[in-house]
Structure formats: structure tokens, C-alpha cells
Write a protein that holds these residues in place. Structure first.
Motif, PDB file in Angstrom:
ATOM      1  N   GLU A 141      34.859  50.758  68.480  1.00 19.20           N
ATOM      2  CA  GLU A 141      34.758  52.170  68.837  1.00 19.20           C
ATOM      3  C   GLU A 141      36.108  52.878  68.684  1.00 19.20           C
ATOM      4  OE1 GLU A 141      33.665  49.681  70.906  1.00 19.20           O
ATOM      5  OE2 GLU A 141      31.538  49.893  70.423  1.00 19.20           O
ATOM      6  N   GLU A 142      37.185  52.232  69.137  1.00 20.22           N
ATOM      7  CA  GLU A 142      38.523  52.819  69.004  1.00 20.22           C
ATOM      8  C   GLU A 142      38.900  52.983  67.531  1.00 20.22           C
ATOM      9  OE1 GLU A 142      40.773  51.099  72.992  1.00 20.22           O
ATOM     10  OE2 GLU A 142      40.572  49.801  71.221  1.00 20.22           O
ATOM     11  N   ALA A 143      38.643  51.957  66.758  1.00 24.50           N
ATOM     12  CA  ALA A 143      38.973  52.006  65.331  1.00 24.50           C
ATOM     13  C   ALA A 143      38.140  53.062  64.614  1.00 24.50           C
ATOM     14  CB  ALA A 143      38.769  50.640  64.694  1.00 24.50           C
ATOM     15  N   LEU A 144      36.876  53.171  64.979  1.00 23.99           N
ATOM     16  CA  LEU A 144      35.994  54.160  64.364  1.00 23.99           C
ATOM     17  C   LEU A 144      36.455  55.580  64.704  1.00 23.99           C
ATOM     18  CD1 LEU A 144      33.522  54.534  62.619  1.00 23.99           C
ATOM     19  CD2 LEU A 144      32.108  54.332  64.670  1.00 23.99           C
ATOM     20  N   GLU A 145      36.853  55.807  65.943  1.00 21.89           N
ATOM     21  CA  GLU A 145      37.353  57.118  66.347  1.00 21.89           C
ATOM     22  C   GLU A 145      38.629  57.468  65.583  1.00 21.89           C
ATOM     23  OE1 GLU A 145      37.544  60.773  67.929  1.00 21.89           O
ATOM     24  OE2 GLU A 145      35.848  59.405  67.988  1.00 21.89           O
ATOM     25  N   GLN A 146      39.503  56.499  65.433  1.00 24.29           N
ATOM     26  CA  GLN A 146      40.737  56.726  64.672  1.00 24.29           C
ATOM     27  C   GLN A 146      40.424  57.038  63.213  1.00 24.29           C
ATOM     28  OE1 GLN A 146      43.889  56.997  65.705  1.00 24.29           O
ATOM     29  NE2 GLN A 146      44.537  57.388  63.608  1.00 24.29           N
ATOM     30  N   LEU A 147      39.492  56.302  62.641  1.00 25.79           N
ATOM     31  CA  LEU A 147      39.111  56.534  61.249  1.00 25.79           C
ATOM     32  C   LEU A 147      38.470  57.908  61.089  1.00 25.79           C
ATOM     33  CD1 LEU A 147      38.955  55.495  58.369  1.00 25.79           C
ATOM     34  CD2 LEU A 147      36.818  54.309  58.984  1.00 25.79           C
ATOM     35  N   ARG A 148      37.620  58.308  62.036  1.00 23.46           N
ATOM     36  CA  ARG A 148      37.020  59.651  61.988  1.00 23.46           C
ATOM     37  C   ARG A 148      38.110  60.720  61.949  1.00 23.46           C
ATOM     38  NH1 ARG A 148      33.504  57.979  66.349  1.00 23.46           N
ATOM     39  NH2 ARG A 148      31.502  57.453  65.478  1.00 23.46           N
ATOM     40  N   SER A 149      39.103  60.561  62.819  1.00 23.84           N
ATOM     41  CA  SER A 149      40.204  61.530  62.872  1.00 23.84           C
ATOM     42  C   SER A 149      40.962  61.574  61.553  1.00 23.84           C
ATOM     43  CB  SER A 149      41.166  61.179  64.012  1.00 23.84           C
ATOM     44  OG  SER A 149      40.535  61.329  65.245  1.00 23.84           O
ATOM     45  N   GLU A 150      41.227  60.410  60.984  1.00 20.17           N
ATOM     46  CA  GLU A 150      41.968  60.345  59.720  1.00 20.17           C
ATOM     47  C   GLU A 150      41.183  60.972  58.571  1.00 20.17           C
ATOM     48  OE1 GLU A 150      42.940  56.215  59.184  1.00 20.17           O
ATOM     49  OE2 GLU A 150      44.206  56.175  60.977  1.00 20.17           O
ATOM     50  N   VAL A 151      39.901  60.680  58.485  1.00 19.08           N
ATOM     51  CA  VAL A 151      39.059  61.222  57.407  1.00 19.08           C
ATOM     52  C   VAL A 151      38.964  62.739  57.538  1.00 19.08           C
ATOM     53  CG1 VAL A 151      36.699  61.269  56.475  1.00 19.08           C
ATOM     54  CG2 VAL A 151      37.767  59.081  57.067  1.00 19.08           C
ATOM     55  N   PHE A 152      38.777  63.219  58.762  1.00 21.94           N
ATOM     56  CA  PHE A 152      38.674  64.658  59.004  1.00 21.94           C
ATOM     57  C   PHE A 152      39.988  65.359  58.653  1.00 21.94           C
ATOM     58  CE2 PHE A 152      38.526  68.434  61.792  1.00 21.94           C
ATOM     59  CZ  PHE A 152      37.316  68.968  61.384  1.00 21.94           C
ATOM     60  N   ALA A 153      41.109  64.799  59.071  1.00 22.00           N
ATOM     61  CA  ALA A 153      42.426  65.382  58.775  1.00 22.00           C
ATOM     62  C   ALA A 153      42.687  65.394  57.272  1.00 22.00           C
ATOM     63  CB  ALA A 153      43.521  64.613  59.507  1.00 22.00           C
ATOM     64  N   ARG A 154      42.305  64.333  56.606  1.00 21.53           N
ATOM     65  CA  ARG A 154      42.492  64.255  55.152  1.00 21.53           C
ATOM     66  C   ARG A 154      41.648  65.313  54.442  1.00 21.53           C
ATOM     67  NH1 ARG A 154      42.130  59.018  54.745  1.00 21.53           N
ATOM     68  NH2 ARG A 154      39.922  58.917  54.251  1.00 21.53           N
ATOM     69  N   ALA A 155      40.437  65.555  54.943  1.00 22.19           N
ATOM     70  CA  ALA A 155      39.576  66.579  54.352  1.00 22.19           C
ATOM     71  C   ALA A 155      40.193  67.966  54.526  1.00 22.19           C
ATOM     72  CB  ALA A 155      38.191  66.538  54.976  1.00 22.19           C
ATOM     73  N   ALA A 156      40.753  68.223  55.697  1.00 21.10           N
ATOM     74  CA  ALA A 156      41.418  69.514  55.923  1.00 21.10           C
ATOM     75  C   ALA A 156      42.560  69.687  54.929  1.00 21.10           C
ATOM     76  CB  ALA A 156      41.929  69.597  57.361  1.00 21.10           C
ATOM     77  N   LYS A 157      43.358  68.652  54.784  1.00 23.67           N
ATOM     78  CA  LYS A 157      44.508  68.701  53.871  1.00 23.67           C
ATOM     79  C   LYS A 157      44.040  68.904  52.429  1.00 23.67           C
ATOM     80  CE  LYS A 157      48.755  66.285  52.745  1.00 23.67           C
ATOM     81  NZ  LYS A 157      49.617  65.134  53.019  1.00 23.67           N
ATOM     82  N   THR A 158      42.958  68.245  52.052  1.00 22.37           N
ATOM     83  CA  THR A 158      42.397  68.387  50.711  1.00 22.37           C
ATOM     84  C   THR A 158      41.999  69.833  50.426  1.00 22.37           C
ATOM     85  OG1 THR A 158      41.600  66.112  50.705  1.00 22.37           O
ATOM     86  CG2 THR A 158      40.511  67.628  49.194  1.00 22.37           C
ATOM     87  N   HIS A 159      41.544  70.530  51.469  1.00 23.62           N
ATOM     88  CA  HIS A 159      41.172  71.937  51.338  1.00 23.62           C
ATOM     89  C   HIS A 159      42.386  72.860  51.493  1.00 23.62           C
ATOM     90  CE1 HIS A 159      37.133  70.302  52.043  1.00 23.62           C
ATOM     91  NE2 HIS A 159      36.720  71.372  51.416  1.00 23.62           N
ATOM     92  N   GLY A 160      43.564  72.278  51.675  1.00 29.44           N
ATOM     93  CA  GLY A 160      44.782  73.073  51.823  1.00 29.44           C
ATOM     94  C   GLY A 160      44.888  73.771  53.161  1.00 29.44           C
TER      95      GLY A 160
END
Length: 122
Positions: A55-74
Motif C-alpha cells: 500500500e505504501e509503495a503503491l501510494e508513492q508510485l501513484r504520486s510519482e506517476v501523477f507528478a510526472r504527468a503534470a510535468k509532461t503537460h508543462g
């Protein structure tokens, strides 16, 4: 610029922000198959080896994927959240002003001075 943590020092204001972040992440993963696939690729054996729960790892991965998507959109994460959750341009503008007011308060800068420094027109 350092990202504000909407989960620190919970207040009524920060709880509203937390709900927006949660709604944005929920919508993002619902609408993005590739992002969901990345979550499903989580290696549970590696989690155990690192000493964290799945659960902890999944939450961390969710945060990373979401942050990366934001960055991808500038976009910064805050703006990405606003774009995913605001129901109107007026609401998005109000939330942006709310975010700026919070930054000004955190920095101890008078609102009028902050607006001038950041070319904000109310």
C-alpha cells in the motif's frame, strides 16, 4: 519553486485542497490506461525487500506517476489539479487566487505587495 504540501497542518482550507488533489488523481487514473498499467506493474516482492508495505509503495508510485504527468503537460502539480477538477473557468481562477493567497501568507508578504510582485489582477 518548492511544492506546497496540502497535507501539512490540516485546516479547513487544506482539507478542501486535499479533496481536490484526491479527486484529480482519481480522475487522472480513471482516464489514463497507461498510468493504471504502470500502477499494476508494481513489484510486490521488491516492496517487501525494501521493507515497505504494498500500500505504501503503491501510494508513492501513484504520486510519482501523477507528478510526472503534470510535468509532461508543462504544469506544476497545483495547476494540474485545478485543470482536472475545476468545473468552470471562474472556479479555476478562484482556486488559483486561493493558492496565491496561501503562498503570500506562508511567506509573510502583504497580499497587495504579493499581487504587485506577481502581476496578479483580481
Amino acid at each position: 519553486m518548492t511544492q506546497m504540501n496540502p497535507y501539512e497542518n490540516p485546516t479547513a482550507e487544506s482539507l478542501k485542497v486535499e479533496k481536490r488533489y484526491n479527486a484529480a488523481r482519481e480522475r487522472f487514473f480513471k482516464e489514463n490506461r497507461d498510468a493504471r498499467d504502470e500502477l499494476e506493474s508494481l513489484n510486490t516482492v521488491e516492496c517487501e525487500h525494501l521493507g515497505c508495505s504494498v500500500e505504501e509503495a503503491l501510494e508513492q508510485l501513484r504520486s510519482e506517476v501523477f507528478a510526472r504527468a503534470a510535468k509532461t503537460h508543462g504544469l506544476e502539480i497545483d495547476e494540474f489539479v485545478i485543470r482536472l477538477t475545476a468545473e468552470s473557468p471562474e472556479q479555476a481562477r478562484a482556486w488559483r487566487l486561493e493558492r496565491h493567497r496561501h503562498v503570500a501568507d506562508t511567506l509573510g508578504i502583504d497580499w497587495d505587495t504579493y499581487k504587485t510582485l506577481n502581476a496578479i489582477i483580481e
